[in-house]
Design an enzyme around this catalytic site. Structure first.
Site, PDB file in Angstrom:
ATOM      1  N   HIS A 191     -16.539  76.734  33.817  1.00 10.54           N
ATOM      2  CA  HIS A 191     -15.602  75.932  34.593  1.00 10.54           C
ATOM      3  C   HIS A 191     -14.412  76.804  34.974  1.00 10.54           C
ATOM      4  O   HIS A 191     -14.024  77.709  34.214  1.00 10.54           O
ATOM      5  CB  HIS A 191     -15.069  74.744  33.784  1.00 10.54           C
ATOM      6  CG  HIS A 191     -15.953  73.535  33.789  1.00 10.54           C
ATOM      7  ND1 HIS A 191     -15.989  72.650  32.721  1.00 10.54           N
ATOM      8  CD2 HIS A 191     -16.810  73.035  34.714  1.00 10.54           C
ATOM      9  CE1 HIS A 191     -16.837  71.677  32.995  1.00 10.54           C
ATOM     10  NE2 HIS A 191     -17.344  71.887  34.200  1.00 10.54           N
ATOM     11  N   CYS A 285      -9.134  71.314  28.852  1.00 13.76           N
ATOM     12  CA  CYS A 285     -10.313  70.433  28.895  1.00 13.76           C
ATOM     13  C   CYS A 285      -9.998  69.030  28.381  1.00 13.76           C
ATOM     14  O   CYS A 285     -10.552  68.053  28.863  1.00 13.76           O
ATOM     15  CB  CYS A 285     -11.454  71.042  28.083  1.00 13.76           C
ATOM     16  SG  CYS A 285     -12.264  72.451  28.860  1.00 13.76           S
TER      17      CYS A 285
END
Length: 292
Positions: A191, A285
């Site tokens: 990511h 996150c």
């Protein structure tokens, strides 16, 4: 405004500024609005990224304590933290950043690449709707703020492992902002928020080897004063950090990055999320930012 226009406007006149000049830049904190999901059901029962190992036990109680420490850190800094109700059977829901993108009064809900996480989309869409947003769905895969990071008036968008590049046009249209696509090439940094941290409206930190040559060139063009982080800090997901423009909350193990932040005039705050790292995530996150 097109992406090329953004690049032209931000293109540097000279080479990268020395750290001494960067450090002179005044830093200012601004209040932020975050959404977080407690790791009530957190475990590693499948492996969908290189950090996950189902043979390693997970201490959910420890994960909860570490997560709570992060939440309290945000509150002590004066930020608003709202909670999203966790759903049993969705162990990765703690990684709230992946739930979508909320900016300019618009909300894009995630469309996950793996079926194990698909149920999270409905949970985050419901939370968005309760807060007055009409969540937009994309045709192609997007994994929210995992791959969509707002920097001032633009959105940096990762692709290569999770978010489908074809979703970038959908997202740009939905939020009404220019978007810059960046290709990730190292599966450990699957990511964008594992390889790049937004520090303020004009400053980022990133790990160059995580990006393709073209994307590194684009980052240098857009952010000549960027902090380039060493492998030792990237390898503990040190860039999975959250900034309010002055205070940068980062994984405690990223000590070299902390020194770089301090040299650049930021105030680093290390928080230990080592248990949640077992699922492939850390500070950012666990933090869905709601941009005004």
């Amino acid at each position: 405004m097109s992406i090329s226009d953004v690049a032209t406007e931000r293109a540097p006149v000279s080479q990268t500024a020395p750290v001494s000049d960067v450090a002179k830049t005044p830093r200012k904190a601004s209040p932020r609005h975050y959404a977080m999901t407690p790791p009530t059901f957190f475990t590693v029962e499948y492996a969908i990224n290189p950090w996950m190992d189902t043979s390693k036990p997970v201490d959910t109680h420890l994960a909860m304590n570490q997560w709570e420490s992060l939440r309290q850190t945000y509150k002590e800094l004066g930020h608003t933290v709202e909670l999203v109700e966790p759903v049993e059977g969705l162990p990765d829901m703690v990684y709230a950043a992946n739930g979508g993108l909320i900016v300019n009064g618009k909300a894009v809900v995630a469309k996950f690449a793996y079926p194990q996480r698909a149920g999270e989309s409905a949970a985050y869409a419901a939370w968005m709707a309760r807060h007055g947003y009409e969540p937009v769905e994309t045709h192609y895969v997007n994994e929210g703020q995992g791959d969509l990071l707002v920097v001032g008036s633009i959105v940096l968008a990762g692709y290569g492992f999770r978010t489908d590049r074809r979703a970038h046009d959908e997202i740009a249209a939905a939020v009404g902002m220019p978007l810059v696509s960046l290709e990730l090439i190292d599966p450990r940094f699957y990511h964008l928020d594992t390889a790049l941290a937004v520090l303020d409206d004009t400053t980022v930190a990133y790990y160059p080897p995580a990006f393709s040559d073209e994307s590194r060139s684009r980052l240098l063009e857009l952010f000549p004063d960027a902090i380039e982080v060493a492998a030792a800090d990237a390898d503990v997901l040190g860039l999975n950090a959250v900034s309010d423009g002055l205070h940068v909350v980062h994984p405690a193990a990223a000590t070299g990055f902390a020194d770089q932040l301090a040299d650049a005039g930021f105030e680093p705050i290390g928080v230990d999320l080592s248990e949640l790292l077992k699922g492939g995530g850390s500070i950012k996150c666990c933090t869905l930012e709601v941009y005004s």
